[in-house]
Design an enzyme around this catalytic site. Structure first.
Site: not given
Length: 323
Positions: A8, A10, A12, A205, A209, A285
């Site tokens: 939880a 940004a 979440g 998307k 990214n 990532e």
């Protein structure tokens, strides 16, 4: 419907805050100062000129939260193997797992036409996530929700439009479970369009990214700054075209709006989630957003020279920093 939010931060926190305000039973798996603040003061969200605080059930142990009807995982790819094992107490026999994340997801090859129908070693070493969660539980989710944790327990949404979460099944069907989840999200004031081509939504998307996030880390620039500099803009557009070609090899056509992508006024001052991870010294990532495109490109015989260069520089920067 009882919804578990895993990670939880940004995104979440944004979702949990909206759901809780709408009266949904939310169980949040968080940790550290963010968890402590949520427990002490509640979860505060700032979005579109409003600020509110909601009380949510929160813990760093899944067993404390118990079984839920739906799990939404908003944690980053590098954390998924640990999370997949940790959330077992929250999984019922048919609990779906919404994978709200950037990049190519761990379930991507599941029921993909022309795909392997098997785990992707690059994204899920040893098939830990595939085996612990099960691809049949997976629901795809493309995030359009620029947000950041302003301070522990406080999430700030930085776009003028409402946050949106595009949902879709790996087999491209419009299932009852996806429609039910979308309804709850929309009733909480967020967008939740349902698509029957989830992989295309992911690639749309991903082109953004892959072309902006690595350069943001390498330069420290915002998305708007990258567009204001003609040289970095040229690099972003070259990466988009390379990724577009790789997507096409999967039968996915993604149009690039050259004028819009080149217009700095169409880009925000938001620091990408990858750049936020760099700022905080967290693993980035890189595999799911950058290297997987290289892998698919090589497999299809498609050259990605600009992305290859950026990937090498980004990887070395991460290695040297130990993240």
């Amino acid at each position: 419907m009882r919804i578990g939010i895993i990670g939880a931060g940004a995104v979440g926190g944004f979702m949990a805050g909206h759901l809780a305000r709408a009266g949904t039973d939310v169980a949040v798996l968080a940790r550290g100062p963010h968890l402590a603040a949520i427990r002490e003061k509640g979860l505060t969200v700032e979005s579109q000129g409003e600020t509110w605080t909601s009380q949510v059930t929160a813990s760093d142990k899944a067993a404390d939260l118990g079984e839920v009807d739906v799990i939404v995982v908003t944690a980053k790819g590098p954390a998924l193997p640990v999370i997949a094992e940790a959330i077992q107490p929250m999984l019922g026999a048919d609990t779906p797992v919404v994978c709200a994340m950037n990049g190519i997801p761990w379930w991507y090859e599941y029921k993909r036409a022309g795909g392997t129908d098997a785990p992707i070693e690059r994204l899920d070493p040893g098939a830990v996530v595939w085996n612990a969660i099960g691809p049949q539980r997976a629901i795809g989710c493309m995030i359009d929700c620029p947000a950041a944790v302003a301070e522990p327990g406080f999430v700030r949404h930085v776009a003028p439009r409402k946050g949106s979460f595009t949902l879709g099944e790996p087999d491209n069907t419009e299932s009852d479970r996806v429609k039910a989840i979308a309804k709850v999200i929309e009733e909480a004031g967020m967008g939740a369009p349902v698509t029957t081509n989830m992989r295309r939504a992911i690639w749309i998307k991903l082109l953004v990214n892959a072309s902006r996030s690595p350069l943001g880390v390498l330069t420290g620039s915002t998305e708007r700054g990258l567009a204001e500099n003609p040289e970095t803009l040229a690099v972003t557009m070259a990466i988009m075209r390379e990724a577009q070609a790789v997507a096409a090899s999967h039968g996915i056509e993604v149009r690039i709006d050259q004028d819009r992508q080149s217009d700095p006024s169409q880009r925000s001052l938001h620091r990408s989630s990858m750049l936020q991870d760099w700022d905080l010294g967290r693993p980035m990532e890189i595999d799911g957003i950058v290297r997987i495109i290289q892998d698919y490109g090589r497999s299809a015989g498609i050259a990605t020279p600009v992305l290859d260069t950026v990937s090498a520089l980004l990887g070395e920067k991460a290695r040297a920093a130990g993240v």
